[in-house]
Write a protein that holds these residues in place. Structure first.
Motif, short mmCIF file in Angstrom:
data_model
loop_
_atom_site.label_atom_id
_atom_site.label_comp_id
_atom_site.label_asym_id
_atom_site.label_seq_id
_atom_site.Cartn_x
_atom_site.Cartn_y
_atom_site.Cartn_z
N PRO A 150 -10.15 -5.57 -3.07
CA PRO A 150 -8.99 -6.03 -3.91
C PRO A 150 -9.13 -5.52 -5.34
CG PRO A 150 -9.41 -7.64 -2.36
CD PRO A 150 -10.69 -6.77 -2.05
N PHE A 151 -8.30 -5.03 -5.94
CA PHE A 151 -8.36 -4.68 -7.22
C PHE A 151 -7.12 -4.83 -8.02
CE2 PHE A 151 -6.48 -1.06 -5.23
CZ PHE A 151 -5.81 -0.13 -6.23
N ILE A 152 -6.03 -5.05 -7.66
CA ILE A 152 -4.62 -5.22 -8.17
C ILE A 152 -4.66 -6.78 -8.64
CG2 ILE A 152 -2.34 -4.79 -8.11
CD1 ILE A 152 -2.58 -2.88 -5.64
N ARG A 153 -4.31 -6.81 -10.10
CA ARG A 153 -4.07 -8.15 -10.48
C ARG A 153 -2.54 -8.25 -10.43
NH1 ARG A 153 -7.30 -8.83 -16.09
NH2 ARG A 153 -6.49 -10.94 -16.02
N ASN A 154 -2.01 -9.84 -10.48
CA ASN A 154 -0.81 -9.95 -10.22
C ASN A 154 0.11 -9.33 -11.37
OD1 ASN A 154 1.48 -11.77 -9.60
ND2 ASN A 154 1.40 -12.48 -11.48
N HIS A 155 -0.36 -9.11 -12.73
CA HIS A 155 0.73 -8.55 -13.61
C HIS A 155 0.80 -6.89 -13.08
CE1 HIS A 155 -3.17 -7.66 -15.47
NE2 HIS A 155 -2.56 -6.63 -16.09
N GLN A 156 -0.27 -6.42 -12.69
CA GLN A 156 -0.07 -5.16 -12.44
C GLN A 156 0.57 -4.91 -11.11
OE1 GLN A 156 -4.35 -4.64 -11.79
NE2 GLN A 156 -4.77 -3.31 -13.87
N PHE A 157 0.63 -6.04 -10.03
CA PHE A 157 1.38 -6.00 -8.83
C PHE A 157 2.92 -5.98 -9.38
CE2 PHE A 157 3.34 -7.56 -4.83
CZ PHE A 157 3.04 -6.58 -3.94
N ASN A 158 3.14 -6.82 -10.36
CA ASN A 158 4.66 -6.83 -10.75
C ASN A 158 5.05 -5.40 -11.49
OD1 ASN A 158 4.82 -9.75 -10.25
ND2 ASN A 158 3.99 -10.04 -12.21
N VAL A 159 4.22 -4.93 -12.04
CA VAL A 159 4.68 -3.63 -12.72
C VAL A 159 4.69 -2.64 -11.55
CG1 VAL A 159 3.67 -1.36 -13.84
CG2 VAL A 159 3.05 -3.57 -14.52
N ILE A 160 4.04 -2.61 -10.28
CA ILE A 160 4.23 -1.58 -9.01
C ILE A 160 5.73 -2.20 -8.58
CG2 ILE A 160 3.67 -1.37 -6.86
CD1 ILE A 160 0.72 -1.82 -7.99
N GLN A 161 5.84 -3.33 -8.47
CA GLN A 161 7.31 -3.81 -7.73
C GLN A 161 8.39 -3.66 -8.71
OE1 GLN A 161 6.61 -8.10 -7.51
NE2 GLN A 161 7.08 -7.65 -5.24
N LYS A 162 8.32 -3.66 -10.04
CA LYS A 162 9.37 -3.06 -11.09
C LYS A 162 9.65 -1.54 -10.77
CE LYS A 162 10.78 -3.21 -15.91
NZ LYS A 162 10.39 -3.59 -17.45
N GLN A 163 8.46 -0.72 -10.72
CA GLN A 163 8.86 0.73 -10.73
C GLN A 163 9.32 1.15 -9.53
OE1 GLN A 163 8.71 2.55 -13.22
NE2 GLN A 163 8.25 0.72 -14.54
N ALA A 164 8.86 0.30 -8.47
CA ALA A 164 9.30 0.78 -7.26
C ALA A 164 10.69 0.33 -6.79
CB ALA A 164 8.42 0.08 -6.14
N ALA A 165 11.21 -0.93 -7.52
CA ALA A 165 12.77 -1.14 -7.40
C ALA A 165 13.60 -0.08 -8.21
CB ALA A 165 12.68 -2.53 -7.99
N LEU A 166 13.03 0.47 -9.36
CA LEU A 166 13.78 1.38 -9.94
C LEU A 166 13.73 2.90 -9.04
CD1 LEU A 166 12.15 1.09 -13.59
CD2 LEU A 166 14.52 0.42 -12.73
#
Length: 218
Positions: free
Chosen positions: A4-20
């Motif tokens: 595991p290497f993805i921190r919560n705030h980084q996962f939020n970035v992924i989710q935001k960009q994935a939604a866009l």
């Protein structure tokens, strides 16, 4: 095997960009627009992981090769096993972080999703205090501050429009020639719901700056 290497705030970035990206696939007719959104999303995600290994980048890279909206959610879901854990926090640890508070109201730790937590935050309505716990410089630190309920606005931590409180925390730092009764409080508007803030936060720099200013930890 990638640990595991993805921190919560980084996962939020992924989710935001994935939604866009998903919105672009669903609503944009111009392939060039979709391509632009795709490359932008991919670059922003990778920029969140400046020290990523080649194996980690390989897990993140599919964002640049997806071609349909239906591919986006499985991509995000597939990254969940690589979320890091905030760490187990006990009631004893929390009490040690706030030794001057004799009857510290604690959050329900059984309901804390450690993988979706950037900072542990909770409020005590009886005393009008809000608490923050975060692993700063590799060790847990805790700060408290008085809060005043406010209307909806932009949180200084997650930069999202949410229901806010005005938090006022007394800093422990003092100028070199300050008088013994020197007093300085730092005020900021923050989400009243700490879990909502954790679900939104995409950058920890402001959080860490706030904690350093209050605790005096450099």
């Amino acid at each position: 095997m990638v640990i595991p290497f993805i921190r919560n705030h980084q996962f939020n970035v992924i989710q935001k960009q994935a939604a866009l990206l998903r919105q672009a696939y669903q609503h944009a007719a111009d392939p060039k627009v979709i391509e632009s959104v795709q490359y932008s999303a991919h670059d922003k995600v990778l920029a969140t992981f400046p020290e990523a290994t080649s194996d980690q980048k390989q897990l993140l890279d599919p964002m640049s090769t997806m071609r349909t909206a239906e591919e986006v959610q499985p991509y995000v879901k597939g990254l969940e096993p690589y979320l890091t854990d905030f760490g187990q926090v006990t009631a004893q640890q929390l009490n040690k972080l706030f030794p001057k508070i004799k009857k510290l109201k604690l959050p329900d730790l059984t309901k804390v999703d450690a993988r979706r937590t950037t900072y542990l935050g909770w409020s005590d309505i009886a005393t009008n205090k809000m608490f923050f716990v975060y692993p700063l410089n590799g060790r847990l630190v805790g700060i408290e501050g008085r809060f005043t309920p406010m209307n909806k606005g932009v949180c200084f931590l997650c930069n999202r429009h949410e229901q806010l409180v005005l938090i006022s925390a007394v800093t422990k730092t003092k100028p070199a020639k300050a008088s013994p009764d020197y007093y300085r409080a730092i005020g900021n508007y923050v989400c009243s719901d700490s879990q909502a803030c954790n679900n939104n936060i995409t950058d920890i720099a402001i959080l860490e700056k706030f904690l350093r200013e209050v605790t005096g930890i450099s």
